[in-house]
Scaffold this motif. Structure first.
Motif, short mmCIF file in Angstrom:
data_model
loop_
_atom_site.label_atom_id
_atom_site.label_comp_id
_atom_site.label_asym_id
_atom_site.label_seq_id
_atom_site.Cartn_x
_atom_site.Cartn_y
_atom_site.Cartn_z
N PHE A 1 -9.22 11.46 -44.97
CA PHE A 1 -10.60 11.12 -45.25
C PHE A 1 -11.01 11.58 -46.65
CE2 PHE A 1 -15.20 11.86 -45.07
CZ PHE A 1 -15.64 10.66 -44.54
N LEU A 2 -10.63 12.80 -47.03
CA LEU A 2 -11.01 13.35 -48.32
C LEU A 2 -10.31 12.65 -49.48
CD1 LEU A 2 -11.09 17.16 -47.46
CD2 LEU A 2 -13.06 15.70 -47.97
N ASN A 3 -9.15 12.05 -49.21
CA ASN A 3 -8.39 11.40 -50.26
C ASN A 3 -8.48 9.88 -50.22
OD1 ASN A 3 -6.93 13.38 -51.98
ND2 ASN A 3 -6.16 14.09 -50.02
N TRP B 1 -13.91 13.57 -56.86
CA TRP B 1 -15.25 13.98 -57.28
C TRP B 1 -15.36 15.50 -57.40
CZ3 TRP B 1 -18.52 17.08 -54.37
CH2 TRP B 1 -19.81 17.27 -54.88
N ALA B 2 -14.86 16.21 -56.39
CA ALA B 2 -14.94 17.67 -56.39
C ALA B 2 -14.17 18.26 -57.56
CB ALA B 2 -14.41 18.23 -55.07
N GLU B 3 -13.03 17.68 -57.86
CA GLU B 3 -12.21 18.19 -58.96
C GLU B 3 -12.92 18.02 -60.30
OE1 GLU B 3 -8.21 16.42 -60.12
OE2 GLU B 3 -7.61 18.18 -58.94
N LYS B 4 -13.63 16.90 -60.46
CA LYS B 4 -14.32 16.65 -61.73
C LYS B 4 -15.63 17.41 -61.83
CE LYS B 4 -16.15 13.00 -64.70
NZ LYS B 4 -16.29 11.53 -64.93
N VAL B 5 -16.40 17.45 -60.73
CA VAL B 5 -17.74 18.04 -60.78
C VAL B 5 -17.72 19.54 -60.48
CG1 VAL B 5 -20.05 17.98 -59.74
CG2 VAL B 5 -18.79 15.85 -60.14
N PRO C 1 -12.60 7.64 -56.72
CA PRO C 1 -11.65 7.16 -55.72
C PRO C 1 -11.73 7.93 -54.40
CG PRO C 1 -10.57 7.46 -57.85
CD PRO C 1 -11.93 8.08 -57.95
N SER C 2 -12.17 9.19 -54.46
CA SER C 2 -12.20 10.01 -53.25
C SER C 2 -13.14 11.19 -53.44
CB SER C 2 -10.80 10.51 -52.90
OG SER C 2 -10.37 11.46 -53.86
N ALA C 3 -13.45 11.85 -52.34
CA ALA C 3 -14.27 13.06 -52.40
C ALA C 3 -13.54 14.17 -53.14
CB ALA C 3 -14.63 13.52 -50.99
N ASP D 1 -5.44 19.25 -51.46
CA ASP D 1 -4.61 18.66 -52.52
C ASP D 1 -5.15 17.27 -52.86
OD1 ASP D 1 -3.01 20.87 -52.57
OD2 ASP D 1 -1.51 20.04 -51.19
N ASN D 2 -5.36 17.03 -54.13
CA ASN D 2 -5.97 15.78 -54.57
C ASN D 2 -4.90 14.72 -54.75
OD1 ASN D 2 -7.71 13.85 -55.48
ND2 ASN D 2 -7.98 14.71 -57.51
N ASN D 3 -4.76 13.88 -53.72
CA ASN D 3 -3.82 12.77 -53.76
C ASN D 3 -4.52 11.49 -53.32
OD1 ASN D 3 -1.38 14.38 -54.41
ND2 ASN D 3 -1.72 15.24 -52.37
N PRO D 4 -5.42 10.98 -54.14
CA PRO D 4 -6.20 9.81 -53.72
C PRO D 4 -5.31 8.60 -53.45
CG PRO D 4 -6.43 10.19 -56.08
CD PRO D 4 -5.73 11.39 -55.52
N THR D 5 -5.62 7.89 -52.36
CA THR D 5 -4.83 6.72 -52.00
C THR D 5 -5.38 5.45 -52.63
OG1 THR D 5 -6.17 6.46 -49.99
CG2 THR D 5 -4.14 7.76 -49.81
N GLY D 6 -6.54 5.53 -53.24
CA GLY D 6 -7.11 4.38 -53.93
C GLY D 6 -7.42 4.73 -55.37
N ASN D 7 -7.79 3.73 -56.16
CA ASN D 7 -8.12 3.99 -57.56
C ASN D 7 -9.41 3.30 -57.97
OD1 ASN D 7 -7.19 1.41 -57.46
ND2 ASN D 7 -5.61 1.64 -59.03
N GLU D 8 -10.34 3.19 -57.02
CA GLU D 8 -11.63 2.60 -57.34
C GLU D 8 -12.40 3.52 -58.27
OE1 GLU D 8 -13.97 1.13 -54.16
OE2 GLU D 8 -12.26 0.43 -53.00
N SER D 9 -13.01 2.96 -59.29
CA SER D 9 -13.80 3.72 -60.24
C SER D 9 -14.77 2.79 -60.92
CB SER D 9 -12.90 4.42 -61.26
OG SER D 9 -12.19 3.45 -62.02
N GLY D 10 -15.70 3.37 -61.64
CA GLY D 10 -16.67 2.55 -62.35
C GLY D 10 -18.01 3.26 -62.42
#
Length: 415
Positions: free
Chosen positions: A225-227, A275-279, A270-272, A286-295
């Motif tokens: 869910f988080l990724n 977001w947490a890593e950037k903000v 792409p994931s929560a 572990d940040n392993n997002p399964t998608g790459n949606e951005s914008g």
């Protein structure tokens, strides 16, 4: 023919490469996320019990959040904390038998009956508000947070219901003062607040997708869910200005212009975890997002002008009545005529009454777009409890989709 095939293959490759770079539409322009675009206003149980009216009602710790002019001449008030829980569709939920299923341990059966109460279109499931508010000498400060689960159902199949989880944090500062026009008879209260708002909301999850996520034994549901769920987050700094013209016998006229500079600057992650890593500087897992949606995108609901009439006569210490009439977004009524003006005025008018008995009990009643509301407030020393049962219109026209709601608020210290 070969050239055609070459062009087709080239276009396909371009689409395959470019598609992940284009974020899905998570803006309020997408009907599924329409409710995320509403200006932030915490749940006010007292006001909702009065049909949503109360621009000119002073003397409560949170009065200035509705109208900054109510800060004028404010005494010391401190609420730590105020917690509000709001449940939607309570009548349908009770009639569905879902609570009995949950009590009996049948979680699946209870969830099925619960989601069957959700009808087509926009809606809400549950909202939790928490706040800390301080006001003294014309100054006011408020810290608010809200967790909200919104719903959107495009068809009649409840398993296709989109659940949209949103978390909002807001910090408000304000100042108000009074100008005496005719000493002891006519005066003007003026006030202004600035609010920093930061909101985040997750991509809508259908009931079936949540069940599949929980039933998937091949991976940790929390990690997935988080990724794996995209998130939109952003901020705005809206400004609200208000005025009260105070007359003898407890009469006052109010005007409030709200949501100036209410433009939200949003970013899609792409994931929560991303977001947490950037903000926050670190991810939840572990940040392993399964998608790459951005914008990025922006939206602004625009500023609105509300007006109200309040009568709060002083007839003694045992009984303190208040009658309030508010008209929301009066500028939208300009240019309307005949039946259109009548319908517009009726849909945007809020009527409310409150009676305080023996200095510890408030009884409230109101009409919001013709829907009735009732409320009660109980003060026991520093403990305060407010409850309201009311209906809100979620459709485009009156009567399209009214949803009933029950709000309970508990607060300490000042009421």
């Amino acid at each position: 023919m070969k050239n055609f095939k070459l062009v087709l293959i080239t276009l396909t490759l371009v689409l395959l490469v470019a598609a992940p770079l284009v974020a899905a539409d998570y803006s309020p322009g997408n009907v599924a996320y329409k409710q995320t675009g509403a200006p932030f206003m915490g749940i006010n149980t007292r006001v909702l019990g009065m049909g949503g009216a109360g621009l000119g009602v002073k003397g409560y710790y949170d009065s200035f959040l509705l109208n900054p002019a109510n800060l004028a001449g404010s005494n010391f008030k401190l609420s730590i904390p105020a917690i509000t829980l709001t449940a939607y569709n309570p009548q349908s939920i009770l009639e569905s038998g879902s609570i009995d299923k949950f009590v009996d341990g049948d979680t699946v059966g209870g969830a099925q009956r619960l989601f069957n109460t959700i009808t087509q279109g926009q809606g809400d499931l549950l909202t939790t508000d928490a706040s800390v508010v301080l006001s003294v000498g014309g100054f006011g400060i408020a810290i608010e947070t809200q967790e909200r689960i919104m719903t959107y159902l495009e068809d009649s199949d409840s398993t296709n219901t989109n659940l949209i989880a949103q978390i909002t944090a807001a910090a408000t500062v304000g100042f108000g003062f009074n100008i005496a026009l005719v000493p002891d008879k006519i005066s003007i209260d003026l006030g202004v607040t600035g609010k920093g708002v930061y909101k985040t909301y997750l991509k809508g999850q259908t009931v079936s997708s949540i069940i599949n996520l929980l039933m998937d034994e091949s991976s940790d549901p929390a990690d997935k869910f988080l990724n794996g769920v995209p998130l939109a987050a952003g901020y705005a700094i809206p400004v609200t200005a208000g005025a009260n013209v105070n007359f003898p016998f407890g009469l006052s006229l109010s005007a409030v212009g709200r949501n100036f500079n209410g433009n939200y600057s949003m970013e899609v992650f792409p994931s929560a975890n991303t977001w947490a890593e950037k903000v926050l500087g670190s991810s939840f897992t572990d940040n392993n997002p399964t998608g790459n949606e951005s914008g990025t995108f922006e939206y602004d609901d625009g500023w609105k002008l509300d007006a109200g009439l309040t009568w709060a006569p002083k007839i003694g210490s045992l009984i303190k009545p208040i009658i309030a009439v508010d008209v929301i977004d009066v500028m939208s009524l300009a240019g309307l005529e005949d039946d259109a003006l009548t319908r517009g005025f009726y849909s945007q008018t809020r009527l409310g009454a409150s009676v305080r008995l023996l200095s510890f009990l408030d009884v409230r009643y109101g009409l919001n777009q013709g829907y009735q509301s009732i409320g009660v407030g109980l003060d026991l020393l520093v403990f305060h409890l407010d409850a309201a049962y009311y209906q809100l219109e979620y459709g485009d026209n009156l009567g399209d989709k009214p949803i009933d709601a029950l709000s309970l608020r508990f607060s300490l210290l000042s009421r």
